[in-house]
Structure formats: C-alpha cells, structure tokens
Design a protein around this motif. Structure first.
Motif, PDB file in Angstrom:
ATOM      1  N   ASN A 212       0.870  -1.171   0.000  1.00  0.00           N
ATOM      2  CA  ASN A 212       0.000   0.000   0.000  1.00  0.00           C
ATOM      3  C   ASN A 212       0.909   1.224   0.000  1.00  0.00           C
ATOM      4  OD1 ASN A 212      -1.532   2.292   1.029  1.00  0.00           O
ATOM      5  ND2 ASN A 212      -3.140   0.828   1.571  1.00  0.00           N
ATOM      6  N   LYS A 213       0.985   1.916  -1.138  1.00  0.00           N
ATOM      7  CA  LYS A 213       1.947   3.008  -1.303  1.00  0.00           C
ATOM      8  C   LYS A 213       1.787   4.079  -0.226  1.00  0.00           C
ATOM      9  CE  LYS A 213       3.719   6.448  -4.566  1.00  0.00           C
ATOM     10  NZ  LYS A 213       3.600   7.025  -5.928  1.00  0.00           N
ATOM     11  N   LYS A 214       0.557   4.440   0.074  1.00  0.00           N
ATOM     12  CA  LYS A 214       0.325   5.474   1.081  1.00  0.00           C
ATOM     13  C   LYS A 214       0.824   5.028   2.446  1.00  0.00           C
ATOM     14  CE  LYS A 214      -3.325   8.227   3.265  1.00  0.00           C
ATOM     15  NZ  LYS A 214      -4.803   8.501   3.301  1.00  0.00           N
ATOM     16  N   THR A 215       0.518   3.774   2.807  1.00  0.00           N
ATOM     17  CA  THR A 215       0.912   3.262   4.126  1.00  0.00           C
ATOM     18  C   THR A 215       2.423   3.177   4.260  1.00  0.00           C
ATOM     19  OG1 THR A 215      -1.128   1.975   4.325  1.00  0.00           O
ATOM     20  CG2 THR A 215       0.703   1.328   5.728  1.00  0.00           C
ATOM     21  N   ILE A 216       3.106   2.581   3.286  1.00  0.00           N
ATOM     22  CA  ILE A 216       4.555   2.415   3.398  1.00  0.00           C
ATOM     23  C   ILE A 216       5.252   3.773   3.406  1.00  0.00           C
ATOM     24  CG2 ILE A 216       4.907   2.115   0.911  1.00  0.00           C
ATOM     25  CD1 ILE A 216       6.900   0.444   3.770  1.00  0.00           C
ATOM     26  N   THR A 217       4.728   4.727   2.648  1.00  0.00           N
ATOM     27  CA  THR A 217       5.323   6.072   2.619  1.00  0.00           C
ATOM     28  C   THR A 217       5.175   6.750   3.981  1.00  0.00           C
ATOM     29  OG1 THR A 217       4.837   6.298   0.251  1.00  0.00           O
ATOM     30  CG2 THR A 217       5.292   8.316   1.479  1.00  0.00           C
ATOM     31  N   GLN A 218       4.006   6.615   4.581  1.00  0.00           N
ATOM     32  CA  GLN A 218       3.775   7.212   5.900  1.00  0.00           C
ATOM     33  C   GLN A 218       4.642   6.559   6.977  1.00  0.00           C
ATOM     34  OE1 GLN A 218      -0.556   6.724   6.110  1.00  0.00           O
ATOM     35  NE2 GLN A 218      -0.795   8.944   5.998  1.00  0.00           N
ATOM     36  N   LEU A 219       4.749   5.228   6.915  1.00  0.00           N
ATOM     37  CA  LEU A 219       5.540   4.521   7.924  1.00  0.00           C
ATOM     38  C   LEU A 219       7.018   4.886   7.820  1.00  0.00           C
ATOM     39  CD1 LEU A 219       3.884   0.972   7.846  1.00  0.00           C
ATOM     40  CD2 LEU A 219       3.598   2.770   9.567  1.00  0.00           C
ATOM     41  N   VAL A 220       7.525   4.961   6.607  1.00  0.00           N
ATOM     42  CA  VAL A 220       8.924   5.353   6.420  1.00  0.00           C
ATOM     43  C   VAL A 220       9.152   6.779   6.911  1.00  0.00           C
ATOM     44  CG1 VAL A 220      10.668   5.909   4.678  1.00  0.00           C
ATOM     45  CG2 VAL A 220       9.407   3.750   4.537  1.00  0.00           C
ATOM     46  N   SER A 221       8.237   7.670   6.606  1.00  0.00           N
ATOM     47  CA  SER A 221       8.361   9.066   7.047  1.00  0.00           C
ATOM     48  C   SER A 221       8.407   9.171   8.567  1.00  0.00           C
ATOM     49  CB  SER A 221       7.200   9.906   6.494  1.00  0.00           C
ATOM     50  OG  SER A 221       7.243   9.971   5.094  1.00  0.00           O
ATOM     51  N   CYS A 232      18.409   4.884  14.531  1.00  0.00           N
ATOM     52  CA  CYS A 232      17.451   3.894  14.047  1.00  0.00           C
ATOM     53  C   CYS A 232      18.169   2.775  13.309  1.00  0.00           C
ATOM     54  CB  CYS A 232      16.446   4.565  13.109  1.00  0.00           C
ATOM     55  SG  CYS A 232      15.325   3.412  12.263  1.00  0.00           S
ATOM     56  N   VAL A 233      17.911   1.533  13.721  1.00  0.00           N
ATOM     57  CA  VAL A 233      18.373   0.356  12.988  1.00  0.00           C
ATOM     58  C   VAL A 233      17.217  -0.048  12.080  1.00  0.00           C
ATOM     59  CG1 VAL A 233      19.078  -2.060  13.150  1.00  0.00           C
ATOM     60  CG2 VAL A 233      19.943  -0.392  14.801  1.00  0.00           C
ATOM     61  N   ASP A 251      16.670   5.628  -1.227  1.00  0.00           N
ATOM     62  CA  ASP A 251      17.704   6.678  -1.171  1.00  0.00           C
ATOM     63  C   ASP A 251      17.445   7.638  -0.021  1.00  0.00           C
ATOM     64  OD1 ASP A 251      19.051   5.645  -3.306  1.00  0.00           O
ATOM     65  OD2 ASP A 251      18.169   7.005  -4.789  1.00  0.00           O
ATOM     66  N   LYS A 252      16.173   7.941   0.182  1.00  0.00           N
ATOM     67  CA  LYS A 252      15.791   8.849   1.276  1.00  0.00           C
ATOM     68  C   LYS A 252      16.178   8.258   2.636  1.00  0.00           C
ATOM     69  CE  LYS A 252      11.798  11.438   2.997  1.00  0.00           C
ATOM     70  NZ  LYS A 252      10.324  11.664   2.830  1.00  0.00           N
ATOM     71  N   ILE A 253      15.947   6.946   2.778  1.00  0.00           N
ATOM     72  CA  ILE A 253      16.284   6.259   4.028  1.00  0.00           C
ATOM     73  C   ILE A 253      17.789   6.253   4.245  1.00  0.00           C
ATOM     74  CG2 ILE A 253      16.268   4.010   5.205  1.00  0.00           C
ATOM     75  CD1 ILE A 253      13.607   3.463   3.677  1.00  0.00           C
ATOM     76  N   GLU A 254      18.516   5.857   3.212  1.00  0.00           N
ATOM     77  CA  GLU A 254      19.973   5.716   3.326  1.00  0.00           C
ATOM     78  C   GLU A 254      20.681   7.049   3.533  1.00  0.00           C
ATOM     79  OE1 GLU A 254      20.793   1.651   0.747  1.00  0.00           O
ATOM     80  OE2 GLU A 254      20.826   3.582  -0.299  1.00  0.00           O
ATOM     81  N   ASN A 255      20.043   8.138   3.115  1.00  0.00           N
ATOM     82  CA  ASN A 255      20.676   9.452   3.226  1.00  0.00           C
ATOM     83  C   ASN A 255      20.189  10.249   4.430  1.00  0.00           C
ATOM     84  OD1 ASN A 255      22.306   9.205   0.888  1.00  0.00           O
ATOM     85  ND2 ASN A 255      20.521   9.660  -0.399  1.00  0.00           N
ATOM     86  N   LYS A 257      20.256  11.120   8.312  1.00  0.00           N
ATOM     87  CA  LYS A 257      21.175  11.044   9.452  1.00  0.00           C
ATOM     88  C   LYS A 257      20.575  10.175  10.558  1.00  0.00           C
ATOM     89  CE  LYS A 257      23.715  14.019  12.692  1.00  0.00           C
ATOM     90  NZ  LYS A 257      23.890  15.420  13.185  1.00  0.00           N
ATOM     91  N   ASN A 258      21.428   9.406  11.202  1.00  0.00           N
ATOM     92  CA  ASN A 258      21.064   8.540  12.343  1.00  0.00           C
ATOM     93  C   ASN A 258      20.315   7.274  11.935  1.00  0.00           C
ATOM     94  OD1 ASN A 258      22.200  10.473  14.015  1.00  0.00           O
ATOM     95  ND2 ASN A 258      20.228  11.442  14.481  1.00  0.00           N
ATOM     96  N   VAL A 259      20.167   7.016  10.621  1.00  0.00           N
ATOM     97  CA  VAL A 259      19.521   5.792  10.164  1.00  0.00           C
ATOM     98  C   VAL A 259      20.585   4.823   9.650  1.00  0.00           C
ATOM     99  CG1 VAL A 259      17.935   4.752   8.509  1.00  0.00           C
ATOM    100  CG2 VAL A 259      17.352   6.928   9.581  1.00  0.00           C
ATOM    101  N   TYR A 260      20.602   3.634  10.205  1.00  0.00           N
ATOM    102  CA  TYR A 260      21.579   2.596   9.849  1.00  0.00           C
ATOM    103  C   TYR A 260      20.817   1.443   9.199  1.00  0.00           C
ATOM    104  CZ  TYR A 260      24.788   5.174  12.886  1.00  0.00           C
ATOM    105  OH  TYR A 260      25.569   6.148  13.450  1.00  0.00           O
ATOM    106  N   VAL A 261      21.054   1.236   7.920  1.00  0.00           N
ATOM    107  CA  VAL A 261      20.300   0.255   7.150  1.00  0.00           C
ATOM    108  C   VAL A 261      20.982  -1.109   7.183  1.00  0.00           C
ATOM    109  CG1 VAL A 261      19.435  -0.362   4.863  1.00  0.00           C
ATOM    110  CG2 VAL A 261      19.348   2.027   5.641  1.00  0.00           C
ATOM    111  N   PHE A 262      20.191  -2.144   7.460  1.00  0.00           N
ATOM    112  CA  PHE A 262      20.669  -3.526   7.469  1.00  0.00           C
ATOM    113  C   PHE A 262      19.707  -4.387   6.658  1.00  0.00           C
ATOM    114  CE2 PHE A 262      22.512  -1.662  11.192  1.00  0.00           C
ATOM    115  CZ  PHE A 262      23.746  -2.290  11.354  1.00  0.00           C
ATOM    116  N   GLU A 263      20.265  -5.335   5.914  1.00  0.00           N
ATOM    117  CA  GLU A 263      19.422  -6.365   5.352  1.00  0.00           C
ATOM    118  C   GLU A 263      18.999  -7.276   6.498  1.00  0.00           C
ATOM    119  OE1 GLU A 263      21.373  -8.352   2.164  1.00  0.00           O
ATOM    120  OE2 GLU A 263      21.525  -6.558   0.918  1.00  0.00           O
TER     121      GLU A 263
END
Length: 361
Positions: A212-221, A232-233, A251-255, A257-263
């Motif tokens: 759900n594009k709206k939901t995932i966009t809101q949750l990421v924001s 944030c991990v 790209d927004k997530i990875e760029n 600050k304070n967000v550390y991305v892990f598979e």
C-alpha cells in the motif's frame, strides 16, 4: 518415523528447539522442506547433527498472488510424487504455524492418511484478510489436524469447537530459540556496524503494509522523523527492498542522518541487537513474541494480531493509528518490563507427547 514439514526460515527457527530435543533423546526425525525458503540460510542448522532436509521445490524469486498459487499447486503435485515412496503407515507429520507451507504439508499428510500434528496451533486474528493468507492457512490446518500443540490457554480456547487432541505447551517454542540465541556469539561484523546506543529498531515487511503506497510512505516518514531523536536500525527484508526502490524511498532512508540500514539480520545476532535496543517498531508476529520474552517495548504496525504475548504490558497494537504510534514513541519507557524467566520448556512437552503418541524410543 516423525517428519517435520517446514517451509520458511522463521518456521525452522521455531521448530529448532523440538529438533534439538529429539536429537538429545536419540529420536530419529526427517525434515521435509517445501522450498518456500532455503533453510540452509539459517545459522541454527549448525547446531543440529541431522540437518539433511528433503526439498520438494523452490518458490519463485518474485512473489505475487499468482506465482505463489502456481508454486503451491506445483509443490502439492511434486510432494505427492516424491513422498509416496517415503511415507509409511503409522508415520507422524508435524507442521508449524500458518504459512502456505503449513497448509501444503497438512494437505499432503492427509492425502496419505497419516497423523497430522499442528505446532503453534490455535492462534487467531479472527479476520481472514489480516493477516492474509496466514489466518486462512492456520484455520484450514487446524481443521485438518489430528493434534493441536497450543502455546497457551487462549489458543486452546480458540480450538474448543474443534474435535482434535489439544495440548498446552504453555509457551511458544520460540521462547527456547530466543534463549538459545542469547547464549551464542553474535556476528561481530554486524555488531560493529550498529549505531551507538540508544537506538530503536524499525521493521516492516507484511504485504498489507508494503504493498500500500500510502501506508509504506507514511511509515517510512515516521521512522525517519523518529530518527532525528534517536538512532534507528532500519532492517529491510528483500520484499520490502523492492517496494522501497520502486517508490524511490530507499535513497531517502539511506541518506537520513542517524539511520543505519541492514538487510535481514541472522536470527542469533538479531536477538542480541533487540536485547540492546530501546524499543522495536515492527509488523512481525515473531518480533512481538521476542520482545515480550526480552521485556522490550514493542509497537506492532498492524490492525490485528493473532498473538496475545505482551499485549497490555510491553506490546502496543497500533491499529495503524498514527496518534497511537506517536504516543508510543513519546512514552515507550512505560512499556519496559522484566524479561520472561520461565523454566517451562515447550519442546520437552512436545517430545514427551510424541513419545506417548507412538511409543518412540
């Protein structure tokens, strides 16, 4: 012979304590792998001496409703052909939980007129579409089962109208997996890449959220907003990764600050990461249980949950209400609880029952 029909790595992690206890009691077993996941990707395989699954098929790399249904039918046919030379009268088949593989194993078992045991039985959200298709799978599997191994009395009560043997294991076997994981050394490379404390964990992978594009966009924001206050991990499953790329959110997530991305973090290491976190925001049912066992504040990104562990204590069901989500973040310390310390081992109850079922030695 006792057969464990397992489809996903998550199922294997939960079944692991029973397999380990079977080995400790010198009881033979065979793992039947549907191929939905590659079970060799779980590090828990190294702690079993009898890890040699019989694979039936492989699930498509790109998963959607049509491809999964084709896989299900194909695996059903393949399973019947392969297993007719394997199964013998009197064999017992154990399926776990609520995946497509659980239902697949249940159907194949009953086609061969064998005794079907359902582990982690009786969980219910009472909504066939949330989670989908898990609620349908667990209901149909319970209908086909001869024995239900339930993690608590609530789950037992959910099956009170079903005419099958019901056994209360008093905890989910995941409790033992979680305890075991914390006795093992985590992956030092992953640990070295974690942010400084304090940090929180964010995970979303359920299809009702990510597709759900709206939901995932809101949750990421929201996750990125909270990251301005605390590290944030951000754990990204493969299915979520594709969606994030599609909507140009990665790209927004990875760029940020304070967000550390892990598979997806291996199970043993993940439990250490969770133990050292401040709280977790997730839509995973297993994560709900793990946070309950560890006493960690947990926000569930779902409208319904089929599990009761932690509810009213350390776990808050968001119902995808963003005011509830914000209130949890502001007051997360109120949801800290002591870790669960229970001497009851569900795998012991399971194996003792199997012994009585067929006088295993």
């Amino acid at each position: 012979m006792v057969y464990f029909f397992v489809g996903t790595v998550a199922e294997f992690i939960k079944v692991f304590p029973v397999l380990k206890r079977m080995e400790d009691c010198n009881i033979n077993y065979v793992i039947l792998a549907s191929g939905q996941n590659d079970l060799s990707k779980s590090e828990l395989k190294y702690f079993l001496s009898n890890f040699s699954p019989i694979y039936l098929s492989k699930v498509p790399k790109k998963q959607n409703v049509i491809s999964l249904m084709i896989w299900f039918v194909s695996s059903l046919i393949t399973g019947i052909i392969k297993l007719r030379r394997v199964f013998k009268k009197g064999d017992i088949v154990i399926v776990h939980g609520d995946t497509l593989s659980s239902l697949l194993g249940a159907i194949i078992t009953k086609m061969f007129s064998l005794k079907l045991v359902h582990l982690e039985a009786g969980l219910r959200s009472y909504n066939f579409f949330r989670p989908f298709p898990e609620e349908i799978c667990r209901v149909l599997t319970s209908f086909l089962a001869d024995v239900a191994l339930c993690p608590n009395q609530w789950a037992m009560n959910n099956l009170k109208r079903e005419s099958l043997i019901k056994i209360n294991t008093y905890n989910n076997t995941l409790y033992e997996s979680c305890k075991f994981a914390l006795t093992q050394n985590p992956d030092s490379d992953i640990i070295s890449k974690l942010p400084p404390k304090p940090y929180f964990i964010f995970i979303t992978h359920r299809q009702e959220n990510i597709y759900n594009k709206k939901t995932i966009t809101q949750l990421v924001s929201l996750a990125l907003e909270f990251a301005s206050y605390m590290n944030c991990v951000f754990v990204i499953h493969s299915s979520t990764m594709e969606v994030l790329k599609k909507h140009k959110l990665l790209d927004k997530i990875e760029n940020t600050k304070n967000v550390y991305v892990f598979e997806r973090i291996p199970y043993i290491t993940f439990n250490h990461v969770l133990k050292n976190s401040e709280f977790i925001i997730t839509d995973g049912g297993s994560n709900q249980e793990e946070s309950y066992y560890l006493g960690k504040p947990c926000l569930i990104l779902r409208k319904e949950t089929e599990r009761i562990e932690g509810l009213g204590k350390n776990v808050v069901l968001s119902k995808l209400d963003f005011q509830i989500i914000r209130d949890f973040i502001t007051n997360y310390r109120n949801y800290s609880y002591p870790p669960i310390d229970d001497e009851m081992n569900p795998s012991e109850i399971v194996v003792n029952f199997l012994r009585k079922l067929e006088n295993l030695t």
